[in-house]
Enzyme design. Structure first.
Site, PDB file in Angstrom:
ATOM      1  N   PHE A   1      -5.617   5.906  -0.201  1.00 12.57           N
ATOM      2  CA  PHE A   1      -4.891   4.792  -0.129  1.00 12.57           C
ATOM      3  C   PHE A   1      -4.825   4.040  -1.396  1.00 12.57           C
ATOM      4  O   PHE A   1      -5.865   4.054  -2.013  1.00 12.57           O
ATOM      5  CB  PHE A   1      -5.297   4.058   0.830  1.00 12.57           C
ATOM      6  CG  PHE A   1      -4.539   4.497   2.157  1.00 12.57           C
ATOM      7  CD1 PHE A   1      -3.429   4.250   2.850  1.00 12.57           C
ATOM      8  CD2 PHE A   1      -5.440   4.835   3.191  1.00 12.57           C
ATOM      9  CE1 PHE A   1      -2.895   4.469   4.114  1.00 12.57           C
ATOM     10  CE2 PHE A   1      -5.267   5.348   4.485  1.00 12.57           C
ATOM     11  CZ  PHE A   1      -3.949   5.057   4.922  1.00 12.57           C
TER      12      PHE A   1
ATOM     13  N   TYR B   1       0.845  -1.148  -0.063  1.00 14.75           N
ATOM     14  CA  TYR B   1      -0.066   0.087   0.065  1.00 14.75           C
ATOM     15  C   TYR B   1       0.952   1.360   0.071  1.00 14.75           C
ATOM     16  O   TYR B   1       2.000   1.233   0.446  1.00 14.75           O
ATOM     17  CB  TYR B   1      -0.794   0.058   1.207  1.00 14.75           C
ATOM     18  CG  TYR B   1      -0.013   0.381   2.579  1.00 14.75           C
ATOM     19  CD1 TYR B   1       0.210   1.542   3.092  1.00 14.75           C
ATOM     20  CD2 TYR B   1       0.460  -0.701   3.156  1.00 14.75           C
ATOM     21  CE1 TYR B   1       0.576   1.760   4.145  1.00 14.75           C
ATOM     22  CE2 TYR B   1       0.997  -0.485   4.233  1.00 14.75           C
ATOM     23  CZ  TYR B   1       1.210   0.802   4.805  1.00 14.75           C
ATOM     24  OH  TYR B   1       1.984   0.842   5.875  1.00 14.75           O
TER      25      TYR B   1
ATOM     26  N   ILE C   1      -8.011   0.911  10.639  1.00 13.88           N
ATOM     27  CA  ILE C   1      -8.888   1.969  10.554  1.00 13.88           C
ATOM     28  C   ILE C   1     -10.102   1.332   9.920  1.00 13.88           C
ATOM     29  O   ILE C   1     -10.271   0.537   9.144  1.00 13.88           O
ATOM     30  CB  ILE C   1      -8.451   3.153  10.094  1.00 13.88           C
ATOM     31  CG1 ILE C   1      -7.877   2.992   8.469  1.00 13.88           C
ATOM     32  CG2 ILE C   1      -7.389   3.766  10.671  1.00 13.88           C
ATOM     33  CD1 ILE C   1      -7.811   4.282   7.749  1.00 13.88           C
TER      34      ILE C   1
ATOM     35  N   PHE D   1       2.452  10.038   3.255  1.00 13.94           N
ATOM     36  CA  PHE D   1       2.828   9.619   4.509  1.00 13.94           C
ATOM     37  C   PHE D   1       3.296   8.359   4.963  1.00 13.94           C
ATOM     38  O   PHE D   1       3.830   8.037   5.872  1.00 13.94           O
ATOM     39  CB  PHE D   1       1.675  10.322   5.553  1.00 13.94           C
ATOM     40  CG  PHE D   1       0.197   9.495   5.254  1.00 13.94           C
ATOM     41  CD1 PHE D   1       0.072   8.305   5.720  1.00 13.94           C
ATOM     42  CD2 PHE D   1      -0.589  10.024   4.548  1.00 13.94           C
ATOM     43  CE1 PHE D   1      -1.338   7.599   5.318  1.00 13.94           C
ATOM     44  CE2 PHE D   1      -1.986   9.619   4.107  1.00 13.94           C
ATOM     45  CZ  PHE D   1      -2.108   8.277   4.401  1.00 13.94           C
TER      46      PHE D   1
ATOM     47  N   TYR E   1      -8.528   8.398  11.262  1.00 14.81           N
ATOM     48  CA  TYR E   1      -8.132   8.588  12.499  1.00 14.81           C
ATOM     49  C   TYR E   1      -8.858   9.637  13.180  1.00 14.81           C
ATOM     50  O   TYR E   1      -8.467  10.276  14.386  1.00 14.81           O
ATOM     51  CB  TYR E   1      -6.680   9.229  12.195  1.00 14.81           C
ATOM     52  CG  TYR E   1      -6.004   7.940  11.717  1.00 14.81           C
ATOM     53  CD1 TYR E   1      -5.297   7.003  12.691  1.00 14.81           C
ATOM     54  CD2 TYR E   1      -5.437   8.069  10.397  1.00 14.81           C
ATOM     55  CE1 TYR E   1      -4.848   5.618  12.332  1.00 14.81           C
ATOM     56  CE2 TYR E   1      -4.613   6.831  10.085  1.00 14.81           C
ATOM     57  CZ  TYR E   1      -4.195   5.806  10.837  1.00 14.81           C
ATOM     58  OH  TYR E   1      -3.419   4.625  10.533  1.00 14.81           O
TER      59      TYR E   1
END
Length: 297
Positions: free
Chosen positions: A288, A218, A246, A228, A272
């Site tokens: 993602f 990923y 998540i 990130f 988040y």
């Protein structure tokens, strides 16, 4: 006479041997001198050892215990006592009260205010101190601690939401606008939860259950393009239970056949939310690319 001569000869031999022995001992002692350690009597040593251990006490009393060292005579009076009188105990409690009051005013109250709104001007200091005092006194007028804790928690949650909205509300609004526009694209599908996804590669393998362990590659970006995280850059796929990530990931993984590669657009509430996670600011919409390699048996 013969016996006398023999006796004198033996005596001389003994004396010569003793003298020789003394000379040898002196020579040996000269080679390995013995250090004299016991320099004073035990009583003197005890007194001096006590003096040595008092070094630095005044500085400790002043810096660590907040004692005014101009009152050392009073300190020594207390030191000489082996037991506290009732009056002494009262004074000790009173002094502790003064010290705690100072700590509440200089530390506890400012920290409590900062928890509310990064400011010492939010709470009513007089009522804060009154509540603190009545909590210690356990007065009948004070509410039960269980109900107090519930009110405090509920209000702190409210202040937290207000503060997070003030600081990071733009992230939430920008994410909502992004998802609104993204949903209009023909290639993007939206689930009832608000999760959006685009199928890049359609797999044909088994679809994981939430409790299955999966192996994936990923990479993750914010909506402004900031990357990130990336397992591709680490050149190492990641393995984890599908229900221990998540919510947006869990939902997507339990729809993806093995061999699939999807692009996920995850609303902040499925990500988040108001938590800061490394390079991810609170309320961030996440993008993602996820490649489901296998279900790990």
């Amino acid at each position: 006479m013969r016996h006398l001569i023999i006796a004198l000869s033996l005596l001389c031999c003994c004396l010569d041997g003793t003298a020789a022995g003394k000379k040898a001992s002196r020579k040996k002692a000269a080679k390995t001198p013995v250090e004299v350690v016991d320099t004073v009597c035990t009583d003197t040593f005890s007194y001096f050892f006590g003096l040595a251990n008092s070094n630095g006490l005044k500085a400790y009393l002043a810096s660590r215990m907040g004692i005014d060292t101009t009152y050392m005579a009073d300190f020594l009076e207390g030191f000489r006592k082996q037991e506290l009188t009732t009056e002494d105990k009262r004074m000790k409690a009173r002094l502790a009260g003064v010290e705690i009051r100072q700590q509440v005013e200089t530390q506890v109250y400012p920290n409590a205010s900062k928890q509310v709104n990064d400011s010492t001007d939010v709470l009513n200091k007089t009522l804060f101190l009154k509540g603190f005092q009545e909590g210690i006194a356990n007065t009948a007028a004070a509410p039960g601690m269980d109900s107090v804790q519930k009110v405090v928690k509920k209000q702190m949650d409210y202040y937290h939401k207000v503060n997070m909205e003030k600081k990071y509300g733009d992230n939430r609004r920008l994410g909502e606008e992004f998802l609104k526009q993204n949903a209009k694209k023909d290639s993007v599908q939206t689930t009832p939860s608000g999760l959006q996804y685009k199928i890049l590669t359609a797999g044909s393998g088994e679809i994981p259950q939430a409790t299955d362990k999966v192996k994936v590659h990923y990479e993750g970006h914010l909506i402004d393009g900031t990357e990130f995280d990336s397992s591709y850059k680490r050149n190492k796929a990641t393995t984890f239970p599908a229900n221990q990530v998540i919510k947006g990931w869990t939902e997507a993984l339990t729809m993806m056949p093995v061999g699939s590669k999807w692009e996920l657009y995850i609303p902040q509430e499925l990500g988040y939310a108001d938590r800061e996670q490394g390079k991810i600011p609170p309320f961030s919409c996440l993008i993602f690319t996820v490649e489901l390699l296998e279900i790990v048996k």
